[in-house]
Structures are given as C-alpha cells and as structure tokens.
Motif scaffolding. Structure first.
Motif, mmCIF file in Angstrom:
data_model
loop_
_atom_site.group_PDB
_atom_site.id
_atom_site.type_symbol
_atom_site.label_atom_id
_atom_site.label_comp_id
_atom_site.label_asym_id
_atom_site.label_seq_id
_atom_site.Cartn_x
_atom_site.Cartn_y
_atom_site.Cartn_z
ATOM 1 N N ALA A 142 6.342 -35.679 22.378
ATOM 2 C CA ALA A 142 4.968 -35.768 22.881
ATOM 3 C C ALA A 142 3.932 -35.894 21.770
ATOM 4 C CB ALA A 142 4.648 -34.553 23.749
ATOM 5 N N GLY A 143 4.168 -35.319 20.611
ATOM 6 C CA GLY A 143 3.169 -35.355 19.544
ATOM 7 C C GLY A 143 3.291 -36.547 18.609
ATOM 8 N N ILE A 144 4.207 -37.474 18.895
ATOM 9 C CA ILE A 144 4.428 -38.621 18.015
ATOM 10 C C ILE A 144 3.877 -39.862 18.717
ATOM 11 C CG2 ILE A 144 6.103 -39.895 16.636
ATOM 12 C CD1 ILE A 144 8.007 -37.522 16.936
ATOM 13 N N ASP A 145 2.845 -40.462 18.168
ATOM 14 C CA ASP A 145 2.119 -41.542 18.843
ATOM 15 C C ASP A 145 2.876 -42.865 18.801
ATOM 16 O OD1 ASP A 145 0.014 -39.847 19.404
ATOM 17 O OD2 ASP A 145 -1.050 -40.331 17.547
ATOM 18 N N ARG A 146 2.628 -43.671 19.829
ATOM 19 C CA ARG A 146 3.007 -45.084 19.879
ATOM 20 C C ARG A 146 4.508 -45.305 19.675
ATOM 21 N NH1 ARG A 146 1.387 -47.145 15.647
ATOM 22 N NH2 ARG A 146 0.545 -45.309 14.607
ATOM 23 N N LEU A 147 5.291 -44.551 20.375
ATOM 24 C CA LEU A 147 6.735 -44.727 20.292
ATOM 25 C C LEU A 147 7.228 -45.659 21.388
ATOM 26 C CD1 LEU A 147 8.105 -41.114 19.632
ATOM 27 C CD2 LEU A 147 7.808 -42.975 17.977
ATOM 28 N N VAL A 199 6.498 -38.369 29.379
ATOM 29 C CA VAL A 199 6.014 -38.043 28.038
ATOM 30 C C VAL A 199 4.899 -39.005 27.653
ATOM 31 C CG1 VAL A 199 6.625 -37.773 25.608
ATOM 32 C CG2 VAL A 199 8.283 -37.163 27.388
ATOM 33 N N PRO A 200 3.684 -38.517 27.422
ATOM 34 C CA PRO A 200 2.581 -39.416 27.064
ATOM 35 C C PRO A 200 2.806 -40.074 25.713
ATOM 36 C CG PRO A 200 1.934 -37.109 26.796
ATOM 37 C CD PRO A 200 3.259 -37.101 27.479
ATOM 38 N N GLY A 201 2.398 -41.331 25.616
ATOM 39 C CA GLY A 201 2.500 -42.042 24.351
ATOM 40 C C GLY A 201 3.842 -42.664 24.075
ATOM 41 N N VAL A 202 4.793 -42.581 25.028
ATOM 42 C CA VAL A 202 6.121 -43.160 24.838
ATOM 43 C C VAL A 202 6.325 -44.289 25.844
ATOM 44 C CG1 VAL A 202 8.604 -42.761 24.860
ATOM 45 C CG2 VAL A 202 7.074 -40.983 24.004
ATOM 46 N N ALA A 203 6.576 -45.488 25.337
ATOM 47 C CA ALA A 203 6.912 -46.630 26.192
ATOM 48 C C ALA A 203 8.438 -46.718 26.275
ATOM 49 C CB ALA A 203 6.339 -47.916 25.613
ATOM 50 N N VAL A 204 8.952 -46.875 27.477
ATOM 51 C CA VAL A 204 10.400 -46.841 27.686
ATOM 52 C C VAL A 204 10.900 -48.197 28.174
ATOM 53 C CG1 VAL A 204 12.306 -45.706 28.877
ATOM 54 C CG2 VAL A 204 10.250 -44.404 28.289
ATOM 55 N N THR A 205 11.931 -48.714 27.520
ATOM 56 C CA THR A 205 12.641 -49.904 27.984
ATOM 57 C C THR A 205 14.044 -49.477 28.387
ATOM 58 O OG1 THR A 205 11.409 -51.427 26.571
ATOM 59 C CG2 THR A 205 13.560 -52.165 27.365
ATOM 60 N N LEU A 206 14.386 -49.682 29.657
ATOM 61 C CA LEU A 206 15.708 -49.312 30.164
ATOM 62 C C LEU A 206 16.594 -50.547 30.159
ATOM 63 C CD1 LEU A 206 17.591 -47.222 31.468
ATOM 64 C CD2 LEU A 206 16.620 -47.861 33.684
ATOM 65 N N PRO A 231 17.557 -33.251 25.103
ATOM 66 C CA PRO A 231 16.464 -32.352 24.708
ATOM 67 C C PRO A 231 15.384 -33.031 23.876
ATOM 68 C CG PRO A 231 18.591 -31.290 24.368
ATOM 69 C CD PRO A 231 18.862 -32.730 24.653
ATOM 70 N N LEU A 232 15.695 -34.168 23.270
ATOM 71 C CA LEU A 232 14.721 -34.850 22.418
ATOM 72 C C LEU A 232 13.499 -35.304 23.212
ATOM 73 C CD1 LEU A 232 14.201 -35.966 19.524
ATOM 74 C CD2 LEU A 232 15.260 -38.106 20.302
ATOM 75 N N ILE A 252 11.428 -39.075 12.919
ATOM 76 C CA ILE A 252 10.749 -40.108 13.705
ATOM 77 C C ILE A 252 9.295 -40.218 13.266
ATOM 78 C CG2 ILE A 252 10.099 -40.831 16.024
ATOM 79 C CD1 ILE A 252 12.480 -39.123 17.048
ATOM 80 N N THR A 253 8.857 -41.424 12.993
ATOM 81 C CA THR A 253 7.481 -41.649 12.561
ATOM 82 C C THR A 253 6.698 -42.353 13.652
ATOM 83 O OG1 THR A 253 8.134 -43.737 11.514
ATOM 84 C CG2 THR A 253 8.120 -41.762 10.132
ATOM 85 N N PRO A 254 5.374 -42.139 13.716
ATOM 86 C CA PRO A 254 4.547 -42.812 14.726
ATOM 87 C C PRO A 254 4.703 -44.329 14.650
ATOM 88 C CG PRO A 254 3.306 -41.077 13.640
ATOM 89 C CD PRO A 254 4.590 -41.210 12.883
#
Length: 264
Positions: free
Chosen positions: A121-126, A142-149, A115-116, A99-101
């Motif tokens: 947390a350390g991968i920006d702008r996901l 998880v900071p930096g993760v935008a979620v679409t359900l 578990p993923l 996975i890349t930022p």
C-alpha cells in the motif's frame, strides 16, 4: 476437576492445521486416536474434522480421517494457504523492501506471496502481473497498484491460470522484478509436480530483469516430476532460519545471495 481454559480461535485453527498435517503424514487415522494424540474430547475432535472436511482439506470416512492424494495436497491452494503463515509473512516483508515505486512486478500463483498484497500500500505506481486469481483479488483493494491478470486455462483447484495464452503474453512483457516460489527445491534445483506450472515459472523468469525466490524450509530437500532449472536464474533467495544449511549453501555455490528471516 477444573475445566480447561477456552482457547482462542487462532489456537483452535493451529490445532486443526496440526491435525491436518498429522493425517496427511499418515494417509488415514482413526478419529479416536486423533482425539487421544491431541488430548481433546472425541466431540471436539469431530468438530475439528467437520471443519476441515467442510473446507475440503480432508475426508471423514466411517470413524477415520482420510487425507487427499499427495499430489493434490502439494499443489491445491486450499492446502497451501494455511501452512507456514508466519514464515511467509516474514519472507514477504523482506521482499517488500526490494520493491521500488513505479516498478512492474511479476508474481506467480504461490500462496507464499499472498501476504505481500497487504504490504504494497505504501509503494506508489506499482503494476503487478500475475496468473493467480487469488492474488489479483487481494491486490484489487490495494490503492496505487494496477493489476494485470494473465488469462488462460483456469485451474479451480489452484485458482490460477496456465497454458500457451499465459506464456505467450509473458513474452511481450518486461518486468523489473519477479517474485516467485517453488514447490520443491533440492540442492539448488527447482521442481514442480505439474508441467504447465513449471512452464509459467520459466516464462516469468525470462520476462524479468531481476528475480527473487521465496521458499520456506518445507520446500527444501525434495524433488517433483518436472525440473525447471536451478536457483542460478535468481539473483536472491529469501528463506526462513529452519532451512537446512546444506540447501542454502547449494544456492550460494550457484552465486545466489541468500537472506534468511525469522518466523516468530
């Protein structure tokens, strides 16, 4: 006679999972026989079974432990979440390295991917797009993760959504990477016991630029009612070292790269 050392909570939970798997394999078993098999007192076995029954993982009926129907156990989240946890963590750790930022990820409702959530947390702008309510809840912290359900018909047993609303939304999404699992894999063919979940997986595959399959050894060597193509639709498969060589070779014959991980 000296008393036995007190087990850790993790060891108790492992014994309870072993009891659950034994009952599932036999359909039903006398409680006294379970106590003898697992070398614990009858009182301890009743406590184990009371805990499993409270979590709706099995039933206690007149001196017997009774499994739920096989289809329920294959698909319901409450059964899948506690199985092969070490393998799931190892596979997710390997997948996290892909996975890349700035990526958009598609993740299905498989508990294999749970578990993923703690590894992003350390991968920006996901951005993560998923039909799994359970995964969305885990990713929410998880900071930096935008979620679409992906909303649609909600299945309480699986804590996730399916249906035309989900598949239609997926036609309007392009993801960099899809991370998915399978309920059953046989000689490179993929199966699911429920048609609507197979349809969601197909729509996710069509919406992703690259797809990676994560499946532990327990998924291989079996089929289910609905086939949804072969592993050739994935660029890579990640599994654990206990997967039979004949199954991984079937993937490689389809041009799929296979990564195996230890589950220690």
């Amino acid at each position: 006679m000296p008393s036995r050392p007190r087990l850790s909570q993790a060891a108790v939970e492992q014994r309870r999972q072993d009891v659950l798997h034994y009952v599932a394999g036999h359909g039903e078993t006398r409680i006294a026989d379970l106590a003898a098999r697992f070398d614990v007192s009858l009182m301890t076995m009743h406590r184990d079974l009371d805990d499993l029954a409270a979590r709706h993982l099995l039933q206690k009926v007149r001196g017997r432990a009774v499994a739920f129907p096989a289809l329920t156990m294959e698909t319901a989240t409450r059964f899948r979440e506690g199985t092969h946890v070490a393998a799931k963590k190892a596979m997710c750790a390997a997948a996290a390295g892909r996975i890349t930022p700035g990526s958009t990820l598609l993740i299905d409702d498989s508990t294999t991917l749970f578990p993923l959530a703690g590894m992003l947390a350390g991968i920006d702008r996901l951005t993560v797009v998923t039909n799994s309510v359970g995964l969305a809840q885990r990713l929410g912290a998880v900071p930096g993760v935008a979620v679409t359900l992906l909303g649609g018909h909600y299945h309480g047993e699986f804590n996730s959504c399916t249906g035309p609303d989900v598949t239609r939304t997926l036609t309007r999404i392009h993801a960099d990477l899809a991370l998915m699992s399978a309920t059953a894999v046989l000689k490179g063919r993929l199966f699911h016991p429920l048609r609507e979940y197979a349809e969601v997986k197909e729509a996710m595959l069509a919406a992703a630029g690259r797809s990676v399959l994560l499946a532990d050894h327990s998924k291989f060597g079996k089929a289910a009612t609905y086939a949804y193509g072969t592993a050739a639709r994935y660029q890579e498969a990640i599994t654990d070292t206990a997967t039979p060589a004949a199954e991984t070779e079937a993937f490689r014959a389809l041009g799929v790269a296979v990564t195996t991980v230890g589950a220690d």
